[in-house]
Design a protein around this motif. Structure first.
Motif, PDB file in Angstrom:
ATOM      1  N   GLU A  68      20.710  65.618-130.179  1.00 58.15           N
ATOM      2  CA  GLU A  68      19.337  66.008-129.960  1.00 58.15           C
ATOM      3  C   GLU A  68      19.083  66.052-128.394  1.00 58.15           C
ATOM      4  O   GLU A  68      18.248  66.793-127.791  1.00 58.15           O
ATOM      5  CB  GLU A  68      18.437  64.865-130.432  1.00 58.15           C
ATOM      6  CG  GLU A  68      18.163  65.033-132.150  1.00 58.15           C
ATOM      7  CD  GLU A  68      17.458  66.575-132.399  1.00 58.15           C
ATOM      8  OE1 GLU A  68      16.340  66.661-132.238  1.00 58.15           O
ATOM      9  OE2 GLU A  68      18.194  67.369-133.016  1.00 58.15           O
TER      10      GLU A  68
ATOM     11  N   VAL B 103      14.119  57.832-127.435  1.00 63.94           N
ATOM     12  CA  VAL B 103      14.365  57.804-128.958  1.00 63.94           C
ATOM     13  C   VAL B 103      15.412  57.369-129.392  1.00 63.94           C
ATOM     14  O   VAL B 103      15.391  56.416-130.469  1.00 63.94           O
ATOM     15  CB  VAL B 103      13.933  59.182-129.460  1.00 63.94           C
ATOM     16  CG1 VAL B 103      14.087  59.112-130.844  1.00 63.94           C
ATOM     17  CG2 VAL B 103      12.371  59.639-129.183  1.00 63.94           C
ATOM     18  N   ALA B 104      16.581  57.492-128.842  1.00 61.34           N
ATOM     19  CA  ALA B 104      17.755  57.084-129.440  1.00 61.34           C
ATOM     20  C   ALA B 104      18.042  55.639-129.071  1.00 61.34           C
ATOM     21  O   ALA B 104      18.790  54.988-129.914  1.00 61.34           O
ATOM     22  CB  ALA B 104      18.807  57.903-128.741  1.00 61.34           C
ATOM     23  N   ALA B 105      17.221  55.287-128.002  1.00 62.32           N
ATOM     24  CA  ALA B 105      17.289  53.790-127.725  1.00 62.32           C
ATOM     25  C   ALA B 105      16.488  53.031-128.771  1.00 62.32           C
ATOM     26  O   ALA B 105      16.459  51.744-128.500  1.00 62.32           O
ATOM     27  CB  ALA B 105      17.152  53.742-126.318  1.00 62.32           C
ATOM     28  N   GLY B 106      15.618  53.478-129.463  1.00 56.24           N
ATOM     29  CA  GLY B 106      14.890  52.638-130.293  1.00 56.24           C
ATOM     30  C   GLY B 106      13.251  52.873-130.294  1.00 56.24           C
ATOM     31  O   GLY B 106      12.520  52.386-130.874  1.00 56.24           O
TER      32      GLY B 106
END
Lengths: 184, 341
Positions: free
Chosen positions: B48, B300-303
């Protein structure tokens, strides 16, 4: 709204982007998955696929003013650019290694590419937790244990999320496939 | 039970598939075979972050080719994105606190009275409330807006260095703030005090003891986060935004009593474990980055949870809103064109 637009819709997007390059993003959004699916199906390497996909869209942006509508779908034009970029890459790799590299296959299996592109697009529409599990598992290639730690869930719960995600993707793929089959 | 069994079988097949990485197809029963075959395609799912970054690269290229704005000096810290405009708006640090309160006009009055802030501009809403306003305090900026149903009030703690702490403390109390503690010498080398303004923001007002009361190693104004589980917030800042740990002071029991995280070379966010008067007051940080789409994807990937995906804004930024797992909001933005307000 159909993910695969009617010809007139596609044409107007192209005309708008030819008139105003800042509208190119709409074309990118529509065709990214197809170009990437095509490239990665040939290269099977994420870094190389990103490099080639990037080259394809940059070349497409440069050459967009020259694109003429002759009834050939825009996606076919993009895939041709991608195929040429791959051929260049193979030729230059062959020169560096001192021997000719295998020629890329000339045929493009459009149905297979569209299917895979559709799957990539559907992943983005999964519920957030399922989507995160799919991305961590398949893109980041994390183990179930690592994902469980990251999401603060049990390993069993992560496996269930993974199962439900794939099941839901499969169901939607079958439904969309039937709809498209009925239109053809 | 049967479903649980299927999820285990599917995972065993996926594990085998990912371990091999070639055209090997694991055996699967009729019910699982279509899912396994789809898993083969999912192995090649795009990142992404790549999709967002390429889009951003293409947009920047098209913006540059169509934008007639003349190139501006990057000013050393902002680093122009190749040509055209600087990715940070002029005068901004990488991170700027954005204070949303019920009474942004009163907040503007407060920072003017206490810190001698200069109002850069304000954009009123039709009802007279403030949609957006900016004020400079010495070399830093704070932003503010009146709360709405979508963005309720989020008072937050701010640490400001001033030349005369006693005078600023007196002005703060005169402007309606409540004292937490009067100016006092601290063992960490500052002379400081703490107040809460009438809108609920905490202000830590200090001066460095010694030659220059306003230190040069940190900005004169820093947002502060009091967290429950500070280490997790630090880990998130590193993973999501590439923040660097400047300082971390731990109590003997491992509690983080003070930390400083550096963002982009010109901004610092301070943190400490919430306790007593320093309740968690999750804030809103406005962060300029060279590539908002990529920063958004990383966060977003980190939460972080997406509140709004990256989009071009009428005021010349491309920005997205995120909520981190600890309740802080982050607006990640790239300045793409200059707009006259």
């Amino acid at each position: 709204m159909s993910r695969y637009p009617a010809e007139a819709d596609e044409r107007s997007l192209i005309v708008e982007a030819q008139r105003d390059a800042s509208r190119f993003a709409a074309l990118y959004e529509r065709y990214f998955d197809r170009v990437y699916a095509f490239v990665v199906s040939r290269l099977h390497d994420r870094d190389a696929a990103e490099d080639l996909t990037s080259q394809t869209f940059h070349r497409a942006l440069e050459n967009l003013p020259k694109f003429e509508w002759r009834g050939v779908p825009f996606s076919a034009w993009l895939l041709r650019i991608a195929a040429n970029a791959m051929a260049d890459r193979w030729a230059s790799a062959g020169r560096e290694q001192g021997h000719p590299s295998p020629e890329p296959s000339e045929t493009i299996d459009t149905d297979a590419i569209e299917n895979r592109a559709r799957l990539f697009g559907l992943v983005r529409k999964l519920p957030p937790e399922q989507r995160r599990v799919v991305l961590l598992r398949f893109v980041e290639q994390r183990s179930i244990r690592e994902i469980a730690t990251a999401l603060q869930k049990t390993e069993g719960a992560v496996k269930q999320l993974q199962f439900r995600a794939l099941q839901s993707l499969r169901e939607t793929m079958v439904k969309v496939g039937k709809r498209i089959g009925a239109r053809k | 039970m049967a479903k649980q069994n299927l999820s285990l079988q599917l995972d065993a097949a996926i594990t085998a598939l990912l371990a091999r990485g070639d055209s090997f197809v694991p055996a699967a029963g009729a019910e699982l075979a279509p899912l396994v075959s789809m898993a083969i395609d999912l192995r090649e799912l795009p990142r992404e972050s790549f999709r967002a970054r390429l889009k951003s690269d293409l947009e920047r290229r098209t913006t540059m080719s169509t934008n007639a704005t003349p190139a501006r000096d990057a000013g050393g810290t902002g680093q122009a994105a190749g040509a055209g405009v600087n990715w940070k708006r002029e005068g901004f640090r990488t991170v700027t606190p954005y204070i949303v309160v019920d009474g942004a006009g009163k907040l503007m009055d407060f920072v003017k009275a206490v810190f001698g802030a200069t109002e850069r501009f304000r954009v009123p809403r039709p009802d007279g409330k403030i949609m957006h306003a900016e004020a400079s305090i010495d070399r830093s900026i704070i932003e503010m807006a009146d709360a709405t149903a979508q963005y309720p009030a989020r008072p937050m703690p701010i640490h400001v260095y001033v030349r005369d702490v006693d005078a600023a403390y007196a002005r703060a109390l005169a402007a309606g703030a409540t004292s937490y503690y009067a100016p006092v010498d601290q063992e960490y080398g500052d002379y400081d005090c703490a107040v809460r303004d009438a809108l609920g923001n905490n202000w830590y007002i200090g001066a460095r003891k010694g030659a220059d009361p306003i230190p040069s190693d940190v900005p004169n104004l820093m947002p502060f986060i009091h967290a429950t589980g500070t280490q997790k917030v630090i880990d998130f800042m590193k993973a999501a935004f590439g923040a660097e740990e400047m300082l971390k002071v731990e109590a003997p029991n491992g509690t983080i009593v003070h930390a400083k995280m550096r963002f982009g070379g010109d901004a610092v966010i301070e943190l400490s474990e919430a306790r007593g008067v320093s309740d968690p007051l999750p804030g809103l940080m406005h962060m300029y980055v060279p590539d908002a789409d990529a920063a958004y994807a990383r966060a977003v990937a980190a939460g972080a949870t997406s509140l709004n995906a990256p989009a071009d804004q009428p005021y010349g930024d491309r920005s997205a809103n995120l909520m981190d797992p600890f309740g802080n909001m982050w607006t990640v933005a790239t300045h793409i064109k200059d707009v006259v307000f």
